[in-house]
Enzyme design. Structure first.
Site, short mmCIF file in Angstrom:
data_model
loop_
_atom_site.label_atom_id
_atom_site.label_comp_id
_atom_site.label_asym_id
_atom_site.label_seq_id
_atom_site.Cartn_x
_atom_site.Cartn_y
_atom_site.Cartn_z
N LYS A 77 0.85 -1.20 0.00
CA LYS A 77 0.00 0.00 0.00
C LYS A 77 0.89 1.24 0.00
CE LYS A 77 -3.89 1.88 2.73
NZ LYS A 77 -4.73 1.68 3.94
N SER A 152 -9.69 1.76 2.99
CA SER A 152 -8.83 2.53 2.12
C SER A 152 -7.79 1.71 1.35
CB SER A 152 -8.09 3.59 2.95
OG SER A 152 -7.23 2.97 3.88
N SER A 176 -9.83 -0.66 7.12
CA SER A 176 -9.26 -0.54 5.77
C SER A 176 -8.59 -1.77 5.19
CB SER A 176 -8.25 0.60 5.74
OG SER A 176 -8.95 1.80 5.64
N1 GLN Z 1 -12.95 3.93 6.43
C1 GLN Z 1 -12.38 4.37 7.66
C2 GLN Z 1 -12.01 5.83 7.56
O1 GLN Z 1 -12.39 6.41 6.62
C3 GLN Z 1 -11.18 3.53 8.00
C4 GLN Z 1 -10.00 3.86 7.22
C5 GLN Z 1 -8.83 3.03 7.58
O2 GLN Z 1 -8.94 1.98 8.23
N2 GLN Z 1 -7.65 3.50 7.22
O3 GLN Z 1 -11.36 6.37 8.38
#
Ligand code: GLN
Length: 484
Positions: A77, A152, A176
């Site tokens: 990532k 994400s 994410s």
């Molecule tokens: N979807 C969640 C957010 O928008 C989690 C994101 C993540 O785990 N990096 O913060």
């Protein structure tokens, strides 16, 4: 070869049927062919990847003892630093950032023999649930190109689901890894907070962030976590405890397993397919001798509100460094210093990042701190206590990973609150610091994959892998491949 699991690819190299150069070339060709439509990879360097693979093949030929991930391509990532390789966090503000050092997990993967194949797309600074917040365009779901892969870590999940790479690394702050794994029909795990070093992971919310694996099957995820986890004194929250040999115990079924199904989660509006897959999955566990019962997490419904105070508060502090001086894009037009900060941050950050920085700054400001940030920390403790109480009665807690299957691109991007609710079931693990895994357990009426989430006690990743593998052996959801 493209649909083989990490373990199969490792075994085939060991018995001389395949070389790492062959595996890596096939992955690179698949990226060439499909990345334009998926936008899963932001950066990949064919020559560099092949050189890493060639080196492993030479060492194997010379009879050297190789690491457990020898010759296996792994995607990273793009919020994890690799020395000298552009690390954008999918933000304009870091468009040209080349870190002067590598993350701890990168050093570990190299020592384990992995071939680092490239950097994958994400929501800007990992803030989002769809990979639509990337400054470099959204990633698409390989099962349906009109849908998001989740986020994400959407690029990593899509790359594995599309068979561009057998293994990928993501980060999980509120879901994410697990949410995109569910949306893409693959396995993803968020380990215990502190299990994997965050050194070199670009910080979003430091008390919640954790790095973890994506794979096509549970064994692959176990192999990769074994490679990632280990003590590192450069991350003061990293736990100094031995790492279990997850990949060696993963096939041992658990006797007398007690599974708790979260009562509060099932009271939510769930897709029909998700509700029925959840019920079928629990029947499968019962047929394997597990005891399945309801457990209560009384504060579960406060988790999204709590997370959206703590996450943005930490983000507003962490992202202060992107001022165009210490780090990040600097505007070319400004009047004075304050104007330079405003213009640089204004141009460098996208809308969601700005929203989080403003929410967090507000929650931390004098006069509001006690009412928002401090209150959220207190609720976080109550949420954690709920898990501790539930784990007195059961070994593993089960829930759907998400309330719905992958949604269409564009439908949620203007409604932040509905997007935030996609993480309703995953956020609890991050607030409590415990591990969670998502495994494929069905398909919805729309034909899109469904994920089953299993959560465990802190540092009991081994239990989760074994419990997940018991299920996987009885089902073939993990063998379903996206047809591109
Ligand atoms: N979807 C969640 C957010 O928008 C989690 C994101 C993540 O785990 N990096 O913060």
């Amino acid at each position: 070869m493209l649909s083989a699991t990490a373990q199969e690819l490792r075994d085939q190299q060991e018995c001389g049927e395949l070389s790492s150069v062959e595996i890596t070339s096939v992955c690179l060709d698949a990226i060439d062919e499909h990345n334009e439509k998926l936008n899963a990879f932001l950066t990949f360097d064919r020559d560099d990847a092949l050189q890493q693979a060639r080196r492993i093949d030479e060492r194997r030929a010379a009879g050297e003892t190789l690491g457990p991930l020898a010759g296996l391509p792994v995607a990273i990532k793009d919020n994890i630093c690799i020395e000298g390789v552009t690390t954008t966090c999918a933000s304009r503000s870091l468009e040209n950032f080349r870190p002067p050092y590598s993350a701890h997990v990168i050093d570990r993967l190299r020592n384990a023999g992995a071939v680092l194949l490239g950097k994958t797309n994400l929501d800007e600074f990992a803030m989002g649930s769809s990979t639509e917040n990337s400054a470099y365009g959204p990633t698409r779901n390989p099962h349906n190109l009109d849908c998001t892969p989740g986020g994400s870590s959407g690029g990593s999940a899509a790359a594995v689901a599309a068979s561009l790479v057998p293994l990928a690394v993501g980060s999980d702050t509120g879901g994410s890894i697990r949410q995109p794994a569910a949306f893409c029909g693959i396995v993803g795990m968020k380990p215990t907070y502190g299990r994997v070093s965050r050194y070199g992971l670009v910080a979003f919310a430091s008390s919640l962030d954790q790095i973890g694996p994506f794979a096509r099957d549970v064994t692959g995820a176990a192999m990769l976590l074994e490679g990632l986890a280990g003590y590192d004194d450069r991350d003061s929250t990293c736990i100094n405890q031995p790492v279990a040999k997850y990949s060696q115990t993963v096939d041992q079924p658990l006797e007398g397993l007690r599974i708790g199904v979260v009562k509060e989660y099932l009271e939510h509006d769930l897709d029909d397919g998700i509700r029925s897959s959840m019920a079928t999955s629990m029947d499968i566990y019962r047929s394997l001798g597990a005891e399945v019962k309801a457990v209560s997490l009384p504060h579960a419904n406060y988790s999204v509100a709590t997370y959206y105070l703590i996450g943005p508060s930490e983000a507003s502090s962490n992202l202060a460094r992107y001022d165009g001086v210490h780090y990040g894009h600097r505007s070319s037009e400004f009047d004075d210093m304050i104007d330079m900060y405003c213009a640089s941050r204004g141009e460098g950050f996208g809308a969601e990042v700005k929203r989080r920085v403003m929410l967090g700054t507000y929650a931390l400001s004098a006069g509001y701190y006690d009412a928002y940030y401090l209150k959220a920390l207190k609720v976080r403790r109550l949420i954690r206590n709920d898990y501790d109480a539930a784990f007195q009665e059961v070994d593993v807690i089960a829930s759907p990973t998400t309330p719905h299957t992958a949604f269409q691109l564009g439908v949620m991007s203007d409604v932040p609150l509905s997007m935030y609710l996609s993480d309703l079931f995953t956020i609890g693990c991050n607030l409590a610091g415990i591990p969670g895994i998502s495994i494929p357990c069905g398909v919805g009426n729309d034909g899109m994959p469904i994920g089953l989430q299993l959560m465990g006690r802190a540092l009991e990743e081994e239990t989760l892998f074994r419990a997940a593998r018991m299920f996987e052996r009885e089902t073939d959801w993990h063998q379903r491949r996206a047809a591109l």
